[in-house]
Design a protein around this motif. Structure first.
Motif, PDB file in Angstrom:
ATOM      1  N   CYS A 149      38.084 -54.293 -57.280  1.00 23.96           N
ATOM      2  CA  CYS A 149      38.626 -53.795 -58.537  1.00 23.96           C
ATOM      3  C   CYS A 149      40.060 -54.290 -58.762  1.00 23.96           C
ATOM      4  O   CYS A 149      40.892 -54.230 -57.862  1.00 23.96           O
ATOM      5  N   GLY A 156      42.231 -52.920 -60.441  1.00 25.78           N
ATOM      6  CA  GLY A 156      43.184 -51.806 -60.474  1.00 25.78           C
ATOM      7  C   GLY A 156      43.471 -51.240 -59.096  1.00 25.78           C
ATOM      8  O   GLY A 156      44.622 -51.125 -58.693  1.00 25.78           O
ATOM      9  N   CYS A 157      42.418 -50.898 -58.313  1.00 21.62           N
ATOM     10  CA  CYS A 157      42.618 -50.175 -57.049  1.00 21.62           C
ATOM     11  C   CYS A 157      42.122 -50.931 -55.831  1.00 21.62           C
ATOM     12  O   CYS A 157      42.209 -50.416 -54.718  1.00 21.62           O
ATOM     13  N   VAL A 182      39.206 -51.478 -54.746  1.00 24.23           N
ATOM     14  CA  VAL A 182      37.973 -51.014 -54.118  1.00 24.23           C
ATOM     15  C   VAL A 182      36.909 -52.102 -54.291  1.00 24.23           C
ATOM     16  O   VAL A 182      36.864 -52.783 -55.314  1.00 24.23           O
ATOM     17  N   CYS A 231      36.608 -50.805 -61.650  1.00 27.71           N
ATOM     18  CA  CYS A 231      35.790 -49.654 -61.249  1.00 27.71           C
ATOM     19  C   CYS A 231      35.911 -48.499 -62.249  1.00 27.71           C
ATOM     20  O   CYS A 231      36.887 -48.431 -63.009  1.00 27.71           O
ATOM     21  N   CYS A 258      39.114 -46.377 -62.286  1.00 28.37           N
ATOM     22  CA  CYS A 258      40.280 -46.968 -62.955  1.00 28.37           C
ATOM     23  C   CYS A 258      40.093 -46.948 -64.472  1.00 28.37           C
ATOM     24  O   CYS A 258      41.050 -46.717 -65.213  1.00 28.37           O
TER      25      CYS A 258
HETATM   26 ZN    ZN Z   1      39.541 -49.345 -59.447  1.00 24.02          ZN
END
Ligand code: ZN
Length: 224
Positions: free
Chosen positions: A24, A26-27, A29, A35, A38
Motif C-alpha cells: 500500500c 499509504g501504510c 501493508v 488498502c 487508508c
Molecule cells: Zn494502506
C-alpha cells in the motif's frame, strides 16, 4: 487464441504478484496498492463539484496527490485500475440511479482522452486505466467501455498549469471531437477522468456528447 493469451498474461501477473507483492502506498501493508484502511481516511469532497460532475477525494490530500502523481508520471499504471474499483464502490448510489434511468441497457463509459503525443510519452492514458477498472468492477451487463468515441484532436497546455478560469476554458474549447457519433445517440454516458479542477475538460466533453445526441452525461473523477 486471444483467451489463451489472456490466461498467460494473468498467470504472468499472478507470478509477478507472488514475487513482488504490491504494498500500500499509504501504510506499506502488503497485498493491495491502496488498502481500504487508508482509503477510509482520505478526505472526501462534497461530491458534486460542478454541475453533473462528481469527484470523490480532495486532491490536496497527500496520499491522493502522491497516488495520482505515481499513476501519471511514474508508470504506476496498476493504480489506475485500483482507482477505478474505488470509484465504482464510492459512487455505487449514483450508478444505481443511472441504472434506473437506462432501464437495463448498459451505460457507456468514456475516459477523457489524452493527446497521441502524451499517450506515447506516458505509455498509456491514465483515465482509460481508471475506466477499465471501473467497468470491470461493475461488469459487462452494466458498463460498456468505449475508447473510440471521443478523440483529443489538438495538444493543449495542461489545465492545472493555467490559473485563470476563462483561460482554462479557452484552452480546452474545441480540443475534442466525436467519432462514431451514432453510438452515443439516446445513450446514458459516464465520462471518467483522474482529476477535475474547474470541470472545464469534462464539461467540454459533456457538451460535444450532448450535441451528438447523448441523453444523459455525467462526469466521474477521482479527485477535485
Ligand atoms: Zn494502506
Amino acid at each position: 487464441m486471444k483467451s489463451s493469451f489472456k490466461t498467460i498474461k494473468s498467470i504472468n501477473n499472478l507470478i509477478l504478484e507472488i514475487l513482488f507483492p504490491s504494498s500500500c502506498l499509504g501504510c506499506k501493508v502488503k497485498g493491495e496498492i491502496l488498502c481500504s484502511n487508508c482509503i477510509i481516511k482520505i478526505n472526501r469532497t462534497e461530491k458534486e463539484t460542478a454541475k453533473n460532475i462528481i469527484a470523490v477525494f480532495q486532491y490536496h490530500d497527500l496520499l491522493i496527490k502522491k497516488a495520482i502523481w505515481d499513476l501519471k508520471y511514474h508508470h504506476h499504471s496498476s493504480l489506475g485500475r485500483r482507482f477505478g474499483e474505488i470509484l465504482y464502490e464510492e459512487l455505487l448510489e449514483d450508478i444505481s440511479d443511472l441504472k434506473i434511468y437506462t432501464a437495463g441497457s448498459p451505460i457507456i463509459v468514456i475516459p477523457i482522452p489524452i493527446s497521441k503525443h502524451k499517450k506515447h510519452k506516458r505509455g498509456y492514458n491514465q483515465a482509460q486505466k481508471i475506466a477499465k477498472g471501473f467497468c470491470e468492477k461493475g461488469g459487462k451487463k452494466i458498463f460498456l467501455l468505449k475508447t473510440n468515441i471521443v478523440i483529443k484532436k489538438i495538444r493543449t497546455i495542461p489545465q492545472a498549469r493555467i490559473t485563470n478560469r476563462s483561460r482554462r476554458l479557452k484552452n480546452i474549447k474545441g480540443a475534442f471531437e466525436i467519432k462514431n457519433e451514432e453510438i452515443v445517440k439516446g445513450q446514458t454516458i459516464i465520462i471518467i477522468d483522474d482529476v477535475t479542477t474547474t470541470g472545464g475538460t469534462i464539461n467540454e466533453v459533456i457538451k460535444i456528447l450532448k450535441k451528438a445526441g447523448a441523453k444523459k452525461v455525467l462526469g466521474f473523477a477521482i479527485a477535485h
